[in-house]
Structures are given as C-alpha cells and as structure tokens.
Enzyme design. Sequence first.
Site, PDB file in Angstrom:
ATOM      1  N   GLU A   1       0.797  -1.274  -0.001  1.00 33.27           N
ATOM      2  CA  GLU A   1       0.026  -0.029  -0.126  1.00 33.27           C
ATOM      3  C   GLU A   1       0.913   1.248  -0.011  1.00 33.27           C
ATOM      4  OE1 GLU A   1      -2.509  -0.943   3.228  1.00 33.27           O
ATOM      5  OE2 GLU A   1      -0.655  -1.492   4.436  1.00 33.27           O
TER       6      GLU A   1
ATOM      7  N   CYS B   1       2.398  -3.621  15.076  1.00 29.91           N
ATOM      8  CA  CYS B   1       2.258  -3.306  13.679  1.00 29.91           C
ATOM      9  C   CYS B   1       1.671  -4.261  12.723  1.00 29.91           C
ATOM     10  CB  CYS B   1       3.805  -2.959  13.003  1.00 29.91           C
ATOM     11  SG  CYS B   1       3.660  -2.866  11.395  1.00 29.91           S
TER      12      CYS B   1
END
Length: 360
Positions: A108, A135
């Site tokens: 992304e 994360c």
Amino acid sequence: MVVDARSDVEQSLNVGNTVSHLLNSIDEQLAPWLKERGQGAYRAGQVRRWLFERRAREFREMTDLPQTLRDELGGHFTLWSTQIARHTQAEDGTEKLLLTLADGGQVECVLLRDEVRRTICISTQVGCGMGCVFCASGLDGLTRNLTTGEIVEQMLQLQLLLGPEERLSHVVVMGMGEPLANLDALLPALEEASRDDGLGISARRITISTVGLPKAMRRLVEAKSRYRLAVSLHAPNDELRHRIVPVSEKIPVADILAEADHYFEQSGRRLTFEYVLLAGLNDSVKHAVELAELLGGRTALLNVIPYNPVAGLPYGTPSQSAQRAFRQTLEDRGIAVQFRHRKGDAIDAACGQLRRRSRV
Ligand code: SF4
C-alpha cells in the site's frame, strides 16, 4: 469512501508479459534500446518528461515521439506492473492505494494533503521482517523485497491522483517494510524521486524511516545520502525495546544512536526519532524522563505518535492525560517534540492495515 477500483492505468497493464518494466532502470534500459534503433539519446529525455512531469499513463500519449516509436516502446516495455486493488479516500484529502503486484503480493501507499504539502508514503517490501509488536505489516513476516520499479511505480501511481494544480512535495519511506533492508532497490528509486528530470523533489524533503540497522545506516553514510533519516525508537532502553521491536535484540540502542549521529555529521540533516506511544507499555513519565536523557544534546526532533489500534492486536491509545504528561516531561527537559496524529485514520492509513483488512 471507496472509489473506482479500475482505472485507465490498469486497463493499459501489460502484466504477465515478457516485456520489461521500464521503471526498474529507465536510463539503463532506454539508452541502449534507442541507440539500437538509431534514435537520438534525447528521446529518453522526452519519455522521462512525459512520465514524471506530464503524467502520461501510456506510451501512446507521448505525442512528440513518432507513432512508430511509441508503438515499439509499448511492445517492448511496460510502464505499470501493478493493479489498483483498492482506492480509498478520506474527507481530509488523504488517499490510499492498495496495489496488487504481478506475483499477487500486495503493498500500500498513501497520498497525504496538508495545506500546500503533498506528501506520499511508500512501501519497500511485501510484509516486513522486523516484527514490531504493534504493527499490522509485520504480522505475517516478510514475503519479499520490492523492485526499484515497484517503488517508483507507487510514486507515479500516487502522482496520478493529483489535480493539475497539485505537485508532489515530500516523500516519506514509511509504508510497509524496513527500507534499509532493501537499500539496493530503494536508492535508485529515490534517485528518480529527487532528480531534476525525475519527480524533482529535493533530497531534504525525502525521509527514510528505519528501526535502526547500523550496517545499513553506515551504507547510507558511505553513499553520501542527503535524505532525512527517521529512526524509530519506540522505547528508551534496550530491555523494553527488545519487547516492542524484537529484531533489535542484538542491536543496542547505543549502537543505533552512534550511527544516527554519524549520519547527521555526514549529511547535515537534522535527525528525527519516532516513538509510537502505546498505552501502559512505553507511555509513563518515567519512560519520558529516560527518553529525554537518551536523546538530550542532539540536534533532533522527536515525533511521538499516539498508537492507532489495529484489529487483532492487544495495544491501545494512551489517555489524553498520559499523552500530556509524556509531552510535558520531554519539553521540560529541552527535547524538541512533536505529537503527530495520523491523518487518514478513517481509511486505515497506518502501515499494513488496509492490506490486512482486504484479506479478512
Ligand atoms: S513498524 Fe515498520 S519496521 Fe516495524 S514491523 Fe511495521 S513495517 Fe516493519
């Protein structure tokens, strides 16, 4: 809001072919190819201008090249190796692309709008091997490094989202992956970002973020890098840091700071330290005192990012009062601190979140 997932760019995709991805090494591929065909070297400059300045999506738009040459370019090279799997927009102007790579992997990248700034955040790896516990990108480990072309392509795809009056102004390499673990592909890509005949973004407006890999930081020094460096600390001591950033187990904070200082001396660029503030884990006044002692005396900025919860992970955002006390403690000790709230929260702009959501 989710907008049109199929664009003109995708319709011109040449994925799966034997054609070469031009963005992997534009000069190295174009120069000999043009020479073989008896074309002047200036043609490469024309292609570059169309790509970076005039935002062409296809060779056939490059109308100052002869039609036959455009056809041949299109037969031999592809500009795009990814497809836009998802395009999301937030009300604050943030846009995020989830790109599917030719081998099916996904990464992304994000466009952030802030007054006149147009900042793009790009990824360098599919997944990440650093394993930071908070994360989403690291949850499934590292799949592979991105190629130079796949990194440049993110920048160009994001540039295509801009209106005619808008210009890219900043690049942050803070998306999925550890940038310094893929320097071989990243440095040529950033060269394209900063070259006058590339995106023309000044090196001081390009920031590489790292968890702190001392050998790779030394490589940046040796390469005389002029980019800004942001070192993610997330903890003020080794013991806590090992728990939050497992890969740091054999990398003492002192070694990372020594390399960061070395980078500052070489580049003259003020260092940035990043600190994701996690409720009940690294957000106490005691931690702030320790952090101030660790960083004191440096020409550096400390970016504190109150955590943005990730579905499936047991970490929370610190309370407002904990955030205030943390900040005050640092400021009282002379640390230049900035609290950064992630833009685009509504579209999962934290690294790795959109990719993950697309699979659940
Ligand atoms: S925070 Fe960055 S370095 Fe850590 S796992 Fe996520 S992508 Fe990797």
